[in-house]
Design a protein around this motif. Structure first.
Motif, PDB file in Angstrom:
ATOM      1  N   ILE A  59       0.370  -0.912   0.047  1.00 39.64           N
ATOM      2  CA  ILE A  59      -0.102   0.006  -0.219  1.00 39.64           C
ATOM      3  C   ILE A  59       0.754   1.876   0.032  1.00 39.64           C
ATOM      4  O   ILE A  59       0.578   2.101  -1.107  1.00 39.64           O
ATOM      5  CB  ILE A  59      -0.804   0.053   1.370  1.00 39.64           C
ATOM      6  N   LYS A  60       1.798   1.037   1.075  1.00 42.02           N
ATOM      7  CA  LYS A  60       2.640   2.759   1.399  1.00 42.02           C
ATOM      8  C   LYS A  60       3.267   2.336  -0.460  1.00 42.02           C
ATOM      9  O   LYS A  60       3.796   3.525  -1.060  1.00 42.02           O
ATOM     10  CB  LYS A  60       3.992   2.267   1.722  1.00 42.02           C
ATOM     11  N   ALA A  61       3.512   1.724  -1.251  1.00 38.65           N
ATOM     12  CA  ALA A  61       5.001   1.283  -1.969  1.00 38.65           C
ATOM     13  C   ALA A  61       3.695   2.186  -3.421  1.00 38.65           C
ATOM     14  O   ALA A  61       4.386   3.262  -4.568  1.00 38.65           O
ATOM     15  CB  ALA A  61       4.963   0.307  -2.522  1.00 38.65           C
ATOM     16  N   THR A  62       2.579   1.475  -3.614  1.00 40.52           N
ATOM     17  CA  THR A  62       1.802   2.375  -4.961  1.00 40.52           C
ATOM     18  C   THR A  62       1.437   3.693  -4.483  1.00 40.52           C
ATOM     19  O   THR A  62       0.821   4.628  -4.975  1.00 40.52           O
ATOM     20  CB  THR A  62       0.366   1.190  -4.124  1.00 40.52           C
ATOM     21  N   LEU A  63       0.860   3.957  -2.619  1.00 39.69           N
ATOM     22  CA  LEU A  63       0.475   5.531  -3.047  1.00 39.69           C
ATOM     23  C   LEU A  63       1.687   6.409  -3.298  1.00 39.69           C
ATOM     24  O   LEU A  63       1.712   7.139  -3.732  1.00 39.69           O
ATOM     25  CB  LEU A  63       0.101   6.267  -1.193  1.00 39.69           C
ATOM     26  N   ALA A  64       3.008   5.835  -2.632  1.00 38.70           N
ATOM     27  CA  ALA A  64       3.998   6.270  -3.611  1.00 38.70           C
ATOM     28  C   ALA A  64       3.961   6.532  -5.267  1.00 38.70           C
ATOM     29  O   ALA A  64       4.555   8.038  -5.277  1.00 38.70           O
ATOM     30  CB  ALA A  64       5.543   6.288  -2.608  1.00 38.70           C
ATOM     31  N   GLU A  65       4.002   5.571  -5.424  1.00 42.27           N
ATOM     32  CA  GLU A  65       4.185   5.723  -6.858  1.00 42.27           C
ATOM     33  C   GLU A  65       3.436   6.470  -7.595  1.00 42.27           C
ATOM     34  O   GLU A  65       3.266   7.500  -8.463  1.00 42.27           O
ATOM     35  CB  GLU A  65       3.670   4.071  -7.278  1.00 42.27           C
ATOM     36  N   ALA A  66       1.897   6.667  -7.508  1.00 40.36           N
ATOM     37  CA  ALA A  66       0.674   7.150  -7.299  1.00 40.36           C
ATOM     38  C   ALA A  66       0.789   8.557  -6.934  1.00 40.36           C
ATOM     39  O   ALA A  66      -0.209   9.621  -7.637  1.00 40.36           O
ATOM     40  CB  ALA A  66      -1.069   6.900  -7.069  1.00 40.36           C
ATOM     41  N   GLN A  67       1.865   9.021  -6.084  1.00 39.01           N
ATOM     42  CA  GLN A  67       2.353  10.021  -5.624  1.00 39.01           C
ATOM     43  C   GLN A  67       0.763  10.865  -4.648  1.00 39.01           C
ATOM     44  O   GLN A  67       0.107  12.023  -5.173  1.00 39.01           O
ATOM     45  CB  GLN A  67       2.619  11.544  -6.515  1.00 39.01           C
ATOM     46  N   THR A  68       0.272   9.944  -4.035  1.00 38.65           N
ATOM     47  CA  THR A  68      -1.459  10.477  -3.349  1.00 38.65           C
ATOM     48  C   THR A  68      -1.038  10.433  -2.043  1.00 38.65           C
ATOM     49  O   THR A  68      -0.794   8.903  -1.153  1.00 38.65           O
ATOM     50  CB  THR A  68      -2.207   9.268  -4.312  1.00 38.65           C
ATOM     51  N   SER A  69      -1.513  10.534  -1.463  1.00 38.09           N
ATOM     52  CA  SER A  69      -1.442  10.525   0.372  1.00 38.09           C
ATOM     53  C   SER A  69      -2.855  10.019   0.906  1.00 38.09           C
ATOM     54  O   SER A  69      -3.993  10.321   0.032  1.00 38.09           O
ATOM     55  CB  SER A  69      -1.715  12.345   0.695  1.00 38.09           C
ATOM     56  N   ALA A  70      -3.245   9.427   1.994  1.00 36.41           N
ATOM     57  CA  ALA A  70      -4.976   9.502   1.807  1.00 36.41           C
ATOM     58  C   ALA A  70      -5.270  10.337   2.109  1.00 36.41           C
ATOM     59  O   ALA A  70      -6.616  10.631   2.230  1.00 36.41           O
ATOM     60  CB  ALA A  70      -4.474   8.613   3.711  1.00 36.41           C
TER      61      ALA A  70
END
Ligand code: KG4
Ligand code: ZN
Length: 339
Positions: A59-70
């Motif tokens: 999940i952390k890696a995917t959010l980083a890849e998508a440049q997306t925060s909660a």
């Protein structure tokens, strides 16, 4: 709107971020294939434990890849069923915990609806409704009349093994590693037609139900009676694959005829099969009808299809409460229409 999606129904941990304007922003997949290979099939308890280990880092890696925060997310989608209960519980527990902590809605997605809508992840050439969906995975084989999202009528399904399961079991008989489907397909590429004639089960009966377990038995008997040369093995693999694909093709043509539709979507792990794609292209494409597939990465289990399906449900205001239960068995045609 933006959604984070989790797939954990079997032996793949898939995470994705999907945005309804920008499309897929990130997706990561961890396959447990090596973990289960020694056992010749998925061991449910090992699968659950591995999802627990992998889901948070992914999940952390995917959010980083998508440049997306909660804060950028509108909801969390997860596979609510069908699948292995322990594996489903991992995705659902993490989805519900994050939804509670981040104060977001959760959307429980039907795994097969995820597969069915996977071709919609493509930037162009998406199928219009209505269409026939041929869903062929390791757990299911069905032919569905799709009038819209959630408007599903199952026209036929396998009465025993799923097509992917038949590939895997036959591969095992031939001494190939788990999951054998892709390896059997690879072996079949070295073979050629005309050496062995496998049956096309249930094609001489009316209706759209299918049966694949007899092909596995036929393969076992054929292997026993044959020599063990590489040519013979490749020819047996070819004949088996040809029989599965022919059977699916005959049933799909029948479904097109029955409904009068012009479009077929083929999804689920077996839709990655190159021979199947060529055959359908030649036989259905040639008669003016259209065949649609997900891209190869989204044929087998993945988080992107769950995020996409979750987004469609979210936009229609269809989400779950936090005390929702997973559904290891969940008939596809009980889903609500998207209105
Ligand atoms: O959709 P999927 O990833 O998982 C389930 O929801 O079951 O499908 C996995 C199945 C396995 O049985 C695998 O052997 C089969 O899809 N599969 C293939 C190919 N790639 C995956 N079968 C035949 N040819 C392939 N190229
Ligand atoms: Zn699947």
């Amino acid at each position: 709107m933006r959604i984070l999606g989790f797939e954990t129904s079997c032996d793949e941990t898939g995470i994705a971020v999907y945005d309804d304007e920008q499309g897929l922003l990130g997706h990561q997949l961890y396959s447990q294939v090596k973990l289960h290979a020694d056992y010749g099939g998925v061991v449910p308890e090992l699968a659950s434990r591995d999802h627990v280990r992998k889901i948070i880092p992914l999940i952390k890696a995917t959010l980083a890849e998508a440049q997306t925060s909660a804060a950028d997310l509108d909801a969390i989608a997860y596979t609510r069923g069908p699948g292995l209960i322990g594996a489903l519980l991992v995705g659902s527990s993490v989805a519900r915990s994050l939804a509670f902590a981040w104060d977001k809605p959760i959307v429980g997605v039907h795994h097969m609806e995820g597969h069915l809508l996977a071709p919609m992840l493509e930037k162009d050439n998406n199928p219009d409704y209505p269409f026939i969906a041929l869903l062929v995975s390791g757990g299911h084989s069905m032919i569905v009349d799709v009038k819209g999202i959630g408007e599903y009528t199952v026209l036929g399904e396998s009465v025993d093994d799923a097509a992917g399961e038949a590939f895997d079991k036959t591969a095992k008989l031939m001494g190939l590693d788990y999951p054998g489907g892709p390896l059997l397909a690879k072996l079949a590429e070295q073979g050629s037609a005309g050496h062995y004639q496998f049956p096309r089960p249930m094609t001489n009966k009316p209706g759209l139900n299918m049966s694949f377990s007899g092909l596995k038995t036929f393969a076992a008997n054929t292997i026993r009676a044959a020599d063990d040369s590489p040519e013979t093995r490749a020819n047996i693999a070819f004949a088996f694959q040809e029989a599965v694909v022919d059977t699916l093709l005959i049933k799909c043509k029948r479904a097109l005829q029955q409904t009068g539709y012009q479009r077929v979507v083929i999804a689920g792990g077996v839709s990655a099969n190159r021979f199947l794609r060529e055959k359908f292209e030649t036989h259905i494409g040639a008669s003016g009808e259209h065949v649609f597939y997900p891209s190869l990465a989204f044929c087998t289990d993945n988080g992107a299809m769950i995020a996409y399906a979750g987004m469609q449900r979210l936009k229609a205001g269809q989400f779950d409460s936090l005390d929702t239960k997973v559904q290891p068995r969940w008939p596809l045609d009980t889903l609500p229409a998207l209105k």
